[in-house]
Design a protein around this motif. Structure first.
Motif, PDB file in Angstrom:
ATOM      1  N   ASN A 158       0.817  -1.209   0.000  1.00  0.00           N
ATOM      2  CA  ASN A 158       0.000   0.000   0.000  1.00  0.00           C
ATOM      3  C   ASN A 158       0.849   1.255   0.000  1.00  0.00           C
ATOM      4  N   MET A 159       1.992   1.244   0.687  1.00  0.00           N
ATOM      5  CA  MET A 159       2.865   2.410   0.710  1.00  0.00           C
ATOM      6  C   MET A 159       3.388   2.700  -0.695  1.00  0.00           C
ATOM      7  N   GLU A 160       3.758   1.661  -1.432  1.00  0.00           N
ATOM      8  CA  GLU A 160       4.261   1.859  -2.790  1.00  0.00           C
ATOM      9  C   GLU A 160       3.157   2.378  -3.701  1.00  0.00           C
ATOM     10  N   ASP A 161       1.940   1.845  -3.551  1.00  0.00           N
ATOM     11  CA  ASP A 161       0.821   2.282  -4.381  1.00  0.00           C
ATOM     12  C   ASP A 161       0.479   3.742  -4.151  1.00  0.00           C
ATOM     13  N   GLN A 162       0.577   4.209  -2.907  1.00  0.00           N
ATOM     14  CA  GLN A 162       0.181   5.564  -2.569  1.00  0.00           C
ATOM     15  C   GLN A 162       1.323   6.568  -2.712  1.00  0.00           C
ATOM     16  N   GLY A 163       2.508   6.126  -3.053  1.00  0.00           N
ATOM     17  CA  GLY A 163       3.627   7.035  -3.248  1.00  0.00           C
ATOM     18  C   GLY A 163       4.266   7.513  -1.963  1.00  0.00           C
ATOM     19  N   ILE A 164       4.115   6.768  -0.879  1.00  0.00           N
ATOM     20  CA  ILE A 164       4.733   7.138   0.387  1.00  0.00           C
ATOM     21  C   ILE A 164       6.209   6.762   0.330  1.00  0.00           C
TER      22      ILE A 164
END
Length: 89
Positions: free
Chosen positions: A23-29
């Motif tokens: 999820n972090m990679e998907d959201q650009g975090i």
């Protein structure tokens, strides 16, 4: 007051941690490590200005303002990684 702590086996925690990483990679975090604490900023010193180095690209570093306690070596999760703070005077 009741002092109860729970211990979870790693087999329960691993799928959760993997889903958080995806999820972090998907959201650009972006993850960034604090390399240097530059000082306090803000009208009443409520923010700390720090230099951070991105963990995925170690030759790129920017200056950010952080609210709350922070010290060198801490890892920050940046929701927005393009904006850089203005330097203190």
């Amino acid at each position: 007051p009741c002092n109860v702590s729970f211990v979870f086996p790693s087999c329960f925690l691993l799928p959760f941690l993997l889903s958080v990483a995806v999820n972090m990679e998907d959201q650009g975090i972006k993850e960034a490590k604090v390399t240097k604490v530059l000082g306090r900023t803000g009208s009443q010193g409520q923010a700390t200005q720090v230099r951070v180095e991105f963990l995925d690209n170690t030759n790129r570093s920017i200056i950010r303002n952080v609210k709350g306690p922070v010290r060198a070596g801490d890892i920050l999760l940046l929701l927005e990684s393009e904006r850089e703070a203005r330097r203190m005077r």
